[in-house]
Scaffold this active site. Structure first.
Site, mmCIF file in Angstrom:
data_model
loop_
_atom_site.group_PDB
_atom_site.id
_atom_site.type_symbol
_atom_site.label_atom_id
_atom_site.label_comp_id
_atom_site.label_asym_id
_atom_site.label_seq_id
_atom_site.Cartn_x
_atom_site.Cartn_y
_atom_site.Cartn_z
ATOM 1 N N GLY A 13 0.787 -1.245 0.000
ATOM 2 C CA GLY A 13 0.000 0.000 0.000
ATOM 3 C C GLY A 13 0.811 1.282 0.000
ATOM 4 N N SER A 19 1.913 8.233 1.785
ATOM 5 C CA SER A 19 1.076 7.061 2.110
ATOM 6 C C SER A 19 1.183 6.669 3.585
ATOM 7 C CB SER A 19 1.513 5.854 1.276
ATOM 8 O OG SER A 19 1.317 6.082 -0.082
ATOM 9 N N VAL A 65 -3.591 -6.521 -6.177
ATOM 10 C CA VAL A 65 -4.226 -7.603 -5.412
ATOM 11 C C VAL A 65 -5.287 -8.348 -6.219
ATOM 12 C CG1 VAL A 65 -3.718 -6.689 -3.116
ATOM 13 C CG2 VAL A 65 -5.835 -5.997 -4.289
ATOM 14 N N TYR A 155 -18.282 9.817 1.955
ATOM 15 C CA TYR A 155 -17.459 8.600 2.033
ATOM 16 C C TYR A 155 -18.069 7.472 1.183
ATOM 17 C CZ TYR A 155 -13.842 5.591 4.002
ATOM 18 O OH TYR A 155 -12.753 4.767 4.160
ATOM 19 N N LYS A 162 -15.685 -0.671 4.225
ATOM 20 C CA LYS A 162 -14.854 -0.689 5.448
ATOM 21 C C LYS A 162 -15.566 -1.443 6.576
ATOM 22 C CE LYS A 162 -11.140 1.753 4.265
ATOM 23 N NZ LYS A 162 -9.886 1.053 3.961
#
Ligand code: NAP
Length: 255
Positions: A13, A19, A65, A155, A162
């Site tokens: 990530g 980051s 991923v 969001y 999440k």
């Protein structure tokens, strides 16, 4: 002795110096860990490789991923180099712009599945690949956000995604606890990173958090890194299945 001396960790990530994963990687390195670091693709590599080299990463490899072959190749390289893995940080999220910036009600099936795959399922997949390498136990960490439990304006679809990630943390912790593999999510307050700036009106979220949080402080990737370092270390034994906040206390406030 440093808290991660002799430990081997995987960090997924890092996009650039801003980051959250970079703040964590630096903290892991300073605590004595040896690291494997991934970059998303050729476009990301020129930004990530110099950072990985700066902290002497033993393995630097591509990882999208959604690419199963890259996943397998990465864990084969880790197995060959170290024969074990002590901790892993998953610090990625993605949703297509149109799905992220619209109402959850209007989110496309394809956009939802993609956001879930990259931002949530990938953590489960990494856990499964890490399990056989964590022979003496280990720590799995991911990054979440308050938008999972409270509706945070703009969001969007990342809220439900999440929430699923935090649920996955609990179930993984239950599955893997017998092998002394701990699983936790860190929930940072807003920090200006490339992913965060894709959220509409992110600057007002930053200002609101600073104004309303008990500590009135801007969050930094260093403060997240310090907590991640602790959770990756043996000092965090018996801490598992949690979502822990690094948000200057914002989550306790009513608005
Ligand atoms: P960031 O620097 O932009 O990092 C996000 C990373 O995800 C980037 O390295 C990105 O690669 C990578 N990524 C996206 N799709 C991927 C894929 N298919 N395979 C592998 N990697 C992929 O942003 P960040 O803020 O540090 O985000 C890290 C984590 O923290 C995310 O889970 C985010 O939701 C969470 N978080 C952030 C905040 C905040 O305010 N910043 C607050 C709470 C939680 P490229 O950039 O190269 O595309």
């Amino acid at each position: 002795m440093k808290s991660l001396q002799g430990k081997k960790g995987l960090v997924v990530g890092i996009a650039n110096k801003e980051s959250i994963a970079w703040g964590c990687a630096k903290a892991f390195h300073e605590a004595g860990a040896e690291l494997a670091i991934t970059y998303l693709n050729e476009k990301a590599e020129p930004y990530v490789r110099p950072l990985a080299e700066e902290i002497g990463a033993a393995i630097i490899m591509p990882l999208d991923v959604q690419n199963e072959d890259q996943m397998i190749a990465l864990f084969e390289a880790i197995n060959q180099k170290w024969g074990k893995l002590d901790f892993l940080l998953h610090s990625i999220a993605f949703a297509p712009k149109e799905d992220l910036q619209g109402r959850v009600t209007d989110c496309s099936r394809q956009g939802f599945l993609m956001a879930m795959d990259i931002s949530c399922y990938s953590f489960i997949r990494l856990a499964r690949l890490a399990e056989p390498l964590m022979k003496e136990g280990g720590a799995l960490l991911t990054m979440t956000y308050l938008g999972s439990e409270k509706v945070v304006e703009h969001y969007g679809v990342m809220g439900p995604v999440k929430a699923a990630l935090e649920g996955a943390v609990k179930y993984l912790a239950a599955d893997l606890g017998g092998k002394k593999i701990r699983v936790n999510a860190i929930s940072p307050g807003p920090i200006s990173t490339r992913a965060a700036r894709a959220i509409p009106n992110f600057d007002s979220l930053l200002q609101l958090t600073r104004k309303k949080s008990p500590e009135h402080e801007a969050l930094t990737i260093q403060s997240v890194g310090a907590y991640a370092k602790f959770l990756a270390s043996n000092e965090a034994t018996l801490i598992t299945g949690n979502t822990v906040y690094v948000d200057a206390g914002f989550n306790i406030m009513s608005l």
